[in-house]
Write an enzyme that holds these catalytic residues in place. Structure first.
Site, PDB file in Angstrom:
ATOM      1  N   HIS A 466       0.789  -1.270  -0.059  1.00  0.00           N
ATOM      2  CA  HIS A 466       0.041  -0.008   0.032  1.00  0.00           C
ATOM      3  C   HIS A 466       0.890   1.210   0.033  1.00  0.00           C
ATOM      4  O   HIS A 466       0.783   2.229  -0.905  1.00  0.00           O
ATOM      5  CB  HIS A 466      -0.742  -0.020   1.247  1.00  0.00           C
ATOM      6  CG  HIS A 466      -1.726   1.209   1.478  1.00  0.00           C
ATOM      7  ND1 HIS A 466      -3.121   1.298   1.018  1.00  0.00           N
ATOM      8  CD2 HIS A 466      -1.292   2.596   2.011  1.00  0.00           C
ATOM      9  CE1 HIS A 466      -3.568   2.552   1.348  1.00  0.00           C
ATOM     10  NE2 HIS A 466      -2.315   3.214   1.669  1.00  0.00           N
ATOM     11  N   GLU A 467       1.819   1.313   1.027  1.00  0.00           N
ATOM     12  CA  GLU A 467       2.544   2.444   1.136  1.00  0.00           C
ATOM     13  C   GLU A 467       3.588   2.967  -0.278  1.00  0.00           C
ATOM     14  O   GLU A 467       3.829   3.768  -0.698  1.00  0.00           O
ATOM     15  CB  GLU A 467       3.521   2.564   2.253  1.00  0.00           C
ATOM     16  CG  GLU A 467       2.691   2.462   3.720  1.00  0.00           C
ATOM     17  CD  GLU A 467       1.695   3.721   3.815  1.00  0.00           C
ATOM     18  OE1 GLU A 467       1.708   4.631   3.063  1.00  0.00           O
ATOM     19  OE2 GLU A 467       0.590   3.500   4.510  1.00  0.00           O
ATOM     20  N   HIS A 470       1.612   4.809  -2.533  1.00  0.00           N
ATOM     21  CA  HIS A 470       1.901   6.297  -2.484  1.00  0.00           C
ATOM     22  C   HIS A 470       3.009   6.872  -3.218  1.00  0.00           C
ATOM     23  O   HIS A 470       3.076   7.705  -3.556  1.00  0.00           O
ATOM     24  CB  HIS A 470       1.678   6.529  -1.132  1.00  0.00           C
ATOM     25  CG  HIS A 470       0.362   6.524  -0.534  1.00  0.00           C
ATOM     26  ND1 HIS A 470      -0.702   6.854  -0.940  1.00  0.00           N
ATOM     27  CD2 HIS A 470      -0.078   5.869   0.628  1.00  0.00           C
ATOM     28  CE1 HIS A 470      -2.014   6.718  -0.452  1.00  0.00           C
ATOM     29  NE2 HIS A 470      -1.400   6.298   0.761  1.00  0.00           N
ATOM     30  N   HIS A 473       2.890   6.738  -7.016  1.00  0.00           N
ATOM     31  CA  HIS A 473       1.934   8.009  -7.291  1.00  0.00           C
ATOM     32  C   HIS A 473       2.659   9.224  -7.209  1.00  0.00           C
ATOM     33  O   HIS A 473       2.683  10.165  -8.176  1.00  0.00           O
ATOM     34  CB  HIS A 473       0.776   8.004  -6.178  1.00  0.00           C
ATOM     35  CG  HIS A 473      -0.421   8.709  -6.799  1.00  0.00           C
ATOM     36  ND1 HIS A 473      -1.679   8.981  -6.141  1.00  0.00           N
ATOM     37  CD2 HIS A 473      -0.799   9.450  -7.803  1.00  0.00           C
ATOM     38  CE1 HIS A 473      -2.521   9.529  -6.601  1.00  0.00           C
ATOM     39  NE2 HIS A 473      -1.823   9.998  -7.749  1.00  0.00           N
ATOM     40  N   GLU A 495      -6.049   7.607  -1.437  1.00  0.00           N
ATOM     41  CA  GLU A 495      -6.039   6.312  -0.774  1.00  0.00           C
ATOM     42  C   GLU A 495      -6.187   5.305  -2.110  1.00  0.00           C
ATOM     43  O   GLU A 495      -5.761   4.263  -2.064  1.00  0.00           O
ATOM     44  CB  GLU A 495      -6.856   5.931   0.302  1.00  0.00           C
ATOM     45  CG  GLU A 495      -6.389   6.701   1.611  1.00  0.00           C
ATOM     46  CD  GLU A 495      -4.895   6.726   1.984  1.00  0.00           C
ATOM     47  OE1 GLU A 495      -4.363   5.628   1.677  1.00  0.00           O
ATOM     48  OE2 GLU A 495      -4.323   7.551   2.666  1.00  0.00           O
ATOM     49  N   TYR A 608     -11.154   6.927   3.495  1.00  0.00           N
ATOM     50  CA  TYR A 608     -10.524   5.412   3.324  1.00  0.00           C
ATOM     51  C   TYR A 608     -11.337   4.619   2.671  1.00  0.00           C
ATOM     52  O   TYR A 608     -10.995   3.814   1.928  1.00  0.00           O
ATOM     53  CB  TYR A 608     -10.045   5.009   4.784  1.00  0.00           C
ATOM     54  CG  TYR A 608      -8.854   5.595   5.193  1.00  0.00           C
ATOM     55  CD1 TYR A 608      -7.639   4.948   4.590  1.00  0.00           C
ATOM     56  CD2 TYR A 608      -8.718   6.474   6.177  1.00  0.00           C
ATOM     57  CE1 TYR A 608      -6.298   5.515   5.110  1.00  0.00           C
ATOM     58  CE2 TYR A 608      -7.378   6.989   6.223  1.00  0.00           C
ATOM     59  CZ  TYR A 608      -6.221   6.656   5.909  1.00  0.00           C
ATOM     60  OH  TYR A 608      -5.261   7.002   6.153  1.00  0.00           O
TER      61      TYR A 608
END
Length: 674
Positions: A466-467, A470, A473, A495, A608
């Protein structure tokens, strides 16, 4: 294609940020950045014939340059080893936030910005991104109170400055003030042997007791494996009574945020915040939360009954009375249920996820999916020996993309959870050259021990995936203006790209690429992967109801029009009513360490779950349908979702990627409700 390691010698000159700063240098960095930005504001305010080139473009460039200093200081608050540097970072952050209030309330600057905004001929000449920049700047000034009478404007300035002060103090406390508990060996019955490798002990009346902190690598395994309820309860209370001073801070923040919103003509802080988000209104967010609550409640009740039965059976087997099922029982019995129903044993699974191999494997997946080449920097200039630094290049051309850093282990004074900081945006400089993006991820994964390398739980694997979403992105966005770079999208969409990429942690083909036993090198067995996937939605009702409860809490304290709310009690009451949590006889105040409420996510936590609708739709409609390894889908995703950043509405990006407007069907199916 795999990640390689090489010296830092190929990246463009000036692309590396210096994090090796003394406390005085941190403050000097802030003061100089503010001085330069103020000079631009002063110059722009004197422009006699305002145009995009003479007003908006220099303001946009100055905004990007200021943010580099602000983001560096803010990041050092969370990761610097030296407490004096962290403290200096907090002071610098206060300088930046105060200046942000000052700059946002400059009537002379607003006058020339509005002159461009109302010049139809000038606006018609601009491309879409530049026109959007003018519109967003003008809106920012209005939302900052520039249309208010002078006296009200000064009141608003004082409110904003106090909000800034409280948010900084709240976040500093949540980051730095860890709790700890001491346990004798027998009190930690059920903990795996690896839990004790290298664990500190302290002598208490001649008895050596183990030190367990509230950091994730300590507290999370204890919550899941400690067989003694008294031990789990003790740790729960320690974790839920950190930062008592944050309760009055949050109480005051709620009042001040409401005062700010009402000075500006909004009924509530939530109404003010959501005007520029996808939801648009608090009612839309509330409707989403309540709709999901209604759908999840029957599932949550069934799951809770199963967990209660497991605890009741344990009590009967021990010849003890059943006294109830409490907050500190949930993680433990959720783990037990997963093991019993799906034969998924967390400690067994961990053996196949050494951190180094998992990280490299995930980076391989990302670079292939997005058409990138990732290079690890040998002997990098970083703030701590644990930190790894990477360069990112285009895969098919000698074109530099940016840098990122991974700071993955806990230490004193460091940020307590997992997050990504966009240190520097990518954007066009006035001379036509490009500023390259820099992002950094901090997490708190276990350290290596004397007997094993750092090993991840599967939940950790999901978090890492997940991180990293980011990170990429921020790196893959390519906008002209820093205002729109990377994760500068609507907060209730931010998110979604990362949530979408969590799916790779559940895909057998992806797992087999990097999940290898740390001793034998054998890939993760197919049957273990099948069991993991089968257990994916175990506890989905209760876990998602917990997210709903946090979103409803955020709305309860920030959608109020009177401010008549007890921030401490409200969280507990909503948790009991919505998430079905029983706190027993404890006196806790979990809101004090709810970092999202300290700033950045106030009236936005609903995002979220809101964004999960989009993430599930993107994955199911394109990647699952056309292949998770499809280069075409990966490039489409990079082009339509990541590259535009916030330079267009998130809904426009979704429609271009999906070929239609998103629906919630895939999301409901993904959590077992379809």
């Amino acid at each position: 294609m795999s990640v390689v390691t090489q010296p830092l010698d190929a990246a463009p000159k000036g692309s590396v940020i210096n994090f090796d700063l003394s406390p005085s240098e941190v403050l000097s960095l802030a003061e100089e950045a503010i001085r330069k930005n103020r000079a631009v504001l002063d110059a722009v305010a004197l422009v006699e014939n305002p145009t995009f080139a003479s007003v908006i473009a220099p303001l946009g460039t100055a905004e990007g340059e200021l943010e580099i200093g602000y983001n560096t200081a803010r990041f050092l608050v969370s990761v610097a080893v030296d407490k004096d540097v962290r403290d200096a970072g907090s002071k610098a952050e206060k300088l930046f936030k105060d200046f942000d209030v000052e700059a946002g309330m400059r009537e002379d600057v607003y006058k020339v910005v509005r002159a461009v905004f109302t010049n139809e001929e000038e606006m018609a000449r601009l491309d879409d991104e530049d026109r959007r920049l003018v519109e967003k700047m003008e809106l920012d000034y209005r939302r900052a109170g520039l249309l208010l009478p002078p006296e009200q404007r000064e009141n608003l300035r004082a409110v904003k400055e106090r909000i800034s002060e409280l948010e900084i103090a709240f976040n500093k406390c949540a980051n730095e003030e860890d709790g700890e508990a001491l346990f004798a060996r027998e009190e930690l019955d059920g903990m795996p042997d690896s839990y004790f490798d290298g664990r500190a002990t302290r002598d208490v009346d001649g008895v050596a007791k183990y030190v367990v902190t509230t950091k994730y690598p300590d507290s999370k395994p204890l919550a899941e494996y400690a067989a003694r309820e008294s031990t789990r309860k003790t740790m729960f209370v320690v974790s839920s009574t950190r930062c008592p001073d944050n309760i009055p801070r949050l109480q005051e923040l709620v009042q001040l945020r409401l005062e700010e919103a009402q000075l500006l003509g909004y009924a509530s802080h939530a109404e003010y915040v959501m005007e520029v988000l996808m939801a648009k209104t608090p009612q839309a967010a509330l409707d989403m939360e309540n709709d999901l609550r209604a759908k999840l409640a029957p599932l949550g009740e069934r799951e809770l009954a199963e967990l209660q039965a497991l605890k009741r059976a344990d009590a009967e087997a021990a010849g003890e009375p059943y006294a109830g099922f409490f907050a500190w029982d949930r993680p433990y019995y959720m783990r037990v249920a997963k093991e019993q129903k799906h034969s998924v044993k967390g400690e067994e699974v961990r053996q196949y996820f050494p951190l180094a191999a998992a990280t490299r494997g995930m980076l391989d997946i990302y670079q292939e999916m997005l058409g990138l080449r990732i290079v690890q920097v040998d002997s990098p200039p970083v703030w701590h020996a644990d930190v790894d630094m990477y360069e990112v290049w285009e895969a098919d051309a000698d074109v530099f993309v940016g840098h990122f850093y991974l700071d993955l282990h806990p230490r004193d004074g460091k940020y307590n959870h997992a997050a990504v900081w966009p240190i520097r945006a990518g954007y066009e400089r006035p001379d036509g050259t490009r500023e390259f993006p820099v992002a950094a991820m901090a997490a708190n994964f276990p350290r290596p021990t004397a007997s094993a390398p750092a090993l991840l739980t599967h939940d950790d694997v999901v978090t890492l995936m997940h991180e990293l979403g980011h990170v990429f992105h921020n790196l893959c966005a390519h906008t002209k203006r820093s205002r729109f770079h990377g994760t500068r999208v609507e907060r209730d969409f931010v998110e979604a790209p990362s949530q979408m990429l969590e799916n790779w942690a559940w895909e057998p083909a992806a797992l087999r690429r990097f999940a290898v036993h740390h001793e034998t090198g054998e890939p993760i067995p197919d049957d273990m992967v099948a069991r993991l996937v089968a257990a994916k939605n175990e506890g989905a009702g209760l876990l998602n109801l917990r997210q709903v409860s946090l979103g409803l809490y955020d709305l309860a304290i920030h959608a109020t029009t009177t401010g008549d709310v007890d921030v401490r009690r409200e969280l507990e009451e909503i948790s009991v009513q919505v998430a079905m949590i029983d706190y027993g006889d404890t006196e806790t105040f979990g809101a004090a360490a709810f970092g999202h409420m300290g700033g950045g996510y106030s009236a936005r936590y609903y995002g979220y779950l809101w964004s999960q609708v989009f993430s599930a739709d993107m994955f199911a409609t394109r990647f699952r349908a056309e292949g998770i390894s499809s280069p075409k889908v990966g490039r489409d995703y990079r082009r339509e979702i990541l590259r535009p950043g916030g330079s267009r509405d998130a809904m426009d990006s979704l429609v271009r990627f999906l070929g239609r407007k998103p629906t919630n069907a895939a999301f409901l199916e993904s959590i077992g409700l379809a």
